[in-house]
Design a protein around this motif. Structure first.
Motif, PDB file in Angstrom:
ATOM      1  N   VAL A  29       0.837  -1.206   0.000  1.00 40.73           N
ATOM      2  CA  VAL A  29       0.000   0.000   0.000  1.00 40.73           C
ATOM      3  C   VAL A  29       0.868   1.250   0.000  1.00 40.73           C
ATOM      4  O   VAL A  29       0.552   2.239  -0.653  1.00 40.73           O
ATOM      5  CB  VAL A  29      -0.955  -0.002   1.215  1.00 40.73           C
ATOM      6  CG1 VAL A  29      -1.701   1.316   1.326  1.00 40.73           C
ATOM      7  CG2 VAL A  29      -1.942  -1.143   1.100  1.00 40.73           C
ATOM      8  N   ALA A  30       1.995   1.194   0.690  1.00 40.65           N
ATOM      9  CA  ALA A  30       2.868   2.358   0.792  1.00 40.65           C
ATOM     10  C   ALA A  30       3.485   2.747  -0.546  1.00 40.65           C
ATOM     11  O   ALA A  30       3.936   3.873  -0.716  1.00 40.65           O
ATOM     12  CB  ALA A  30       3.972   2.080   1.816  1.00 40.65           C
ATOM     13  N   THR A  31       3.477   1.835  -1.524  1.00 43.25           N
ATOM     14  CA  THR A  31       4.092   2.135  -2.817  1.00 43.25           C
ATOM     15  C   THR A  31       3.150   2.829  -3.796  1.00 43.25           C
ATOM     16  O   THR A  31       3.597   3.310  -4.829  1.00 43.25           O
ATOM     17  CB  THR A  31       4.607   0.837  -3.476  1.00 43.25           C
ATOM     18  OG1 THR A  31       3.499  -0.020  -3.744  1.00 43.25           O
ATOM     19  CG2 THR A  31       5.621   0.138  -2.591  1.00 43.25           C
ATOM     20  N   PHE A  32       1.842   2.883  -3.499  1.00 45.36           N
ATOM     21  CA  PHE A  32       0.890   3.500  -4.414  1.00 45.36           C
ATOM     22  C   PHE A  32       1.013   5.015  -4.402  1.00 45.36           C
ATOM     23  O   PHE A  32       1.154   5.631  -3.351  1.00 45.36           O
ATOM     24  CB  PHE A  32      -0.551   3.125  -4.057  1.00 45.36           C
ATOM     25  CG  PHE A  32      -0.916   1.698  -4.372  1.00 45.36           C
ATOM     26  CD1 PHE A  32      -0.849   1.225  -5.665  1.00 45.36           C
ATOM     27  CD2 PHE A  32      -1.337   0.835  -3.370  1.00 45.36           C
ATOM     28  CE1 PHE A  32      -1.193  -0.080  -5.961  1.00 45.36           C
ATOM     29  CE2 PHE A  32      -1.680  -0.461  -3.651  1.00 45.36           C
ATOM     30  CZ  PHE A  32      -1.604  -0.918  -4.956  1.00 45.36           C
ATOM     31  N   THR A  33       0.913   5.604  -5.590  1.00 47.24           N
ATOM     32  CA  THR A  33       0.874   7.063  -5.694  1.00 47.24           C
ATOM     33  C   THR A  33      -0.571   7.530  -5.681  1.00 47.24           C
ATOM     34  O   THR A  33      -1.498   6.721  -5.837  1.00 47.24           O
ATOM     35  CB  THR A  33       1.543   7.542  -7.000  1.00 47.24           C
ATOM     36  OG1 THR A  33       0.757   7.066  -8.102  1.00 47.24           O
ATOM     37  CG2 THR A  33       2.971   7.044  -7.112  1.00 47.24           C
ATOM     38  N   ASP A  34      -0.767   8.809  -5.529  1.00 49.52           N
ATOM     39  CA  ASP A  34      -2.133   9.351  -5.543  1.00 49.52           C
ATOM     40  C   ASP A  34      -2.821   9.071  -6.878  1.00 49.52           C
ATOM     41  O   ASP A  34      -4.001   8.741  -6.923  1.00 49.52           O
ATOM     42  CB  ASP A  34      -2.112  10.863  -5.275  1.00 49.52           C
ATOM     43  CG  ASP A  34      -1.765  11.184  -3.824  1.00 49.52           C
ATOM     44  OD1 ASP A  34      -1.836  10.257  -2.991  1.00 49.52           O
ATOM     45  OD2 ASP A  34      -1.437  12.350  -3.552  1.00 49.52           O
ATOM     46  N   ALA A  35      -2.080   9.182  -7.973  1.00 52.69           N
ATOM     47  CA  ALA A  35      -2.661   8.928  -9.298  1.00 52.69           C
ATOM     48  C   ALA A  35      -3.088   7.471  -9.423  1.00 52.69           C
ATOM     49  O   ALA A  35      -4.165   7.167  -9.962  1.00 52.69           O
ATOM     50  CB  ALA A  35      -1.645   9.274 -10.386  1.00 52.69           C
ATOM     51  N   GLN A  36      -2.271   6.542  -8.919  1.00 54.22           N
ATOM     52  CA  GLN A  36      -2.623   5.122  -8.985  1.00 54.22           C
ATOM     53  C   GLN A  36      -3.862   4.836  -8.151  1.00 54.22           C
ATOM     54  O   GLN A  36      -4.757   4.100  -8.576  1.00 54.22           O
ATOM     55  CB  GLN A  36      -1.454   4.265  -8.502  1.00 54.22           C
ATOM     56  CG  GLN A  36      -0.286   4.236  -9.457  1.00 54.22           C
ATOM     57  CD  GLN A  36       0.920   3.543  -8.858  1.00 54.22           C
ATOM     58  OE1 GLN A  36       1.157   3.603  -7.656  1.00 54.22           O
ATOM     59  NE2 GLN A  36       1.688   2.879  -9.717  1.00 54.22           N
ATOM     60  N   LEU A  37      -3.935   5.428  -6.976  1.00 46.75           N
ATOM     61  CA  LEU A  37      -5.114   5.221  -6.122  1.00 46.75           C
ATOM     62  C   LEU A  37      -6.370   5.782  -6.773  1.00 46.75           C
ATOM     63  O   LEU A  37      -7.444   5.172  -6.705  1.00 46.75           O
ATOM     64  CB  LEU A  37      -4.885   5.860  -4.752  1.00 46.75           C
ATOM     65  CG  LEU A  37      -3.853   5.158  -3.874  1.00 46.75           C
ATOM     66  CD1 LEU A  37      -3.553   5.989  -2.637  1.00 46.75           C
ATOM     67  CD2 LEU A  37      -4.343   3.776  -3.482  1.00 46.75           C
ATOM     68  N   THR A  38      -6.248   6.925  -7.411  1.00 51.47           N
ATOM     69  CA  THR A  38      -7.397   7.515  -8.096  1.00 51.47           C
ATOM     70  C   THR A  38      -7.877   6.605  -9.222  1.00 51.47           C
ATOM     71  O   THR A  38      -9.080   6.382  -9.381  1.00 51.47           O
ATOM     72  CB  THR A  38      -7.020   8.901  -8.658  1.00 51.47           C
ATOM     73  OG1 THR A  38      -6.567   9.718  -7.584  1.00 51.47           O
ATOM     74  CG2 THR A  38      -8.198   9.557  -9.338  1.00 51.47           C
ATOM     75  N   GLU A  39      -6.941   6.070  -9.999  1.00 50.80           N
ATOM     76  CA  GLU A  39      -7.321   5.174 -11.101  1.00 50.80           C
ATOM     77  C   GLU A  39      -7.925   3.873 -10.589  1.00 50.80           C
ATOM     78  O   GLU A  39      -8.892   3.367 -11.148  1.00 50.80           O
ATOM     79  CB  GLU A  39      -6.120   4.892 -12.001  1.00 50.80           C
ATOM     80  CG  GLU A  39      -5.678   6.089 -12.815  1.00 50.80           C
ATOM     81  CD  GLU A  39      -6.786   6.673 -13.672  1.00 50.80           C
ATOM     82  OE1 GLU A  39      -7.501   5.901 -14.353  1.00 50.80           O
ATOM     83  OE2 GLU A  39      -6.950   7.895 -13.684  1.00 50.80           O
TER      84      GLU A  39
END
Length: 141
Positions: A29-39
């Motif tokens: 989870v710590a590796t996700f960026t905001d853009a990845q989470l949004t997608e």
């Protein structure tokens, strides 16, 4: 991305990201960026909100196992490369042939019941007799 950043990103209104982060190991989870989470959020929201015009789901008990049948009908939204799933597999062929045989049997049975109960002639007897006579004469039976 530190874990508190995900917690900060997923507000109290965003239950998806809270549930999503619980199901995945914290180091991932710590590796996700905001853009990845949004997608990811968009993808899962589309899957949940997807509705079909016809959505029939049946669970069929068979001996000690259960099988399920799903019939979905709706507007095509898949990408072109995803539409090329094989339809005519051996199991699908057997199922389609069996379904056709059941349908034909049902229709012929319904016509027979209509003729016997209501007395309405549904089968052209004269034409059938002439056709059978023609076949017998042709094959010398």
């Amino acid at each position: 991305m530190p874990r508190n950043r995900l917690t900060k990103y997923s507000s109290k209104n965003d239950t998806f990201l809270q549930q999503f982060s619980v199901r995945i190991p914290p180091q991932v989870v710590a590796t996700f960026t905001d853009a990845q989470l949004t997608e990811l959020q968009k993808v899962f929201r589309e899957r949940v909100n997807k509705r079909h015009a016809v959505d029939i789901r049946l669970s069929i008990p068979f001996i000690k196992k259960r099988f399920y049948l799903v019939f979905l009908l709706g507007k095509e939204k898949r990408l072109k490369q995803n539409r090329k799933a094989p339809i005519f597999t051996p199991v699908n062929n057997i199922f389609l042939i069996g379904s056709c045989l059941v349908l034909i049997t049902f229709l012929l049975g319904a016509l027979y019941i209509i003729e016997m109960v209501l007395g309405i002639s549904t089968f052209p007897k004269k034409e059938i007799q002439e056709f059978v006579k023609y076949l017998m004469d042709s094959f010398s039976i």
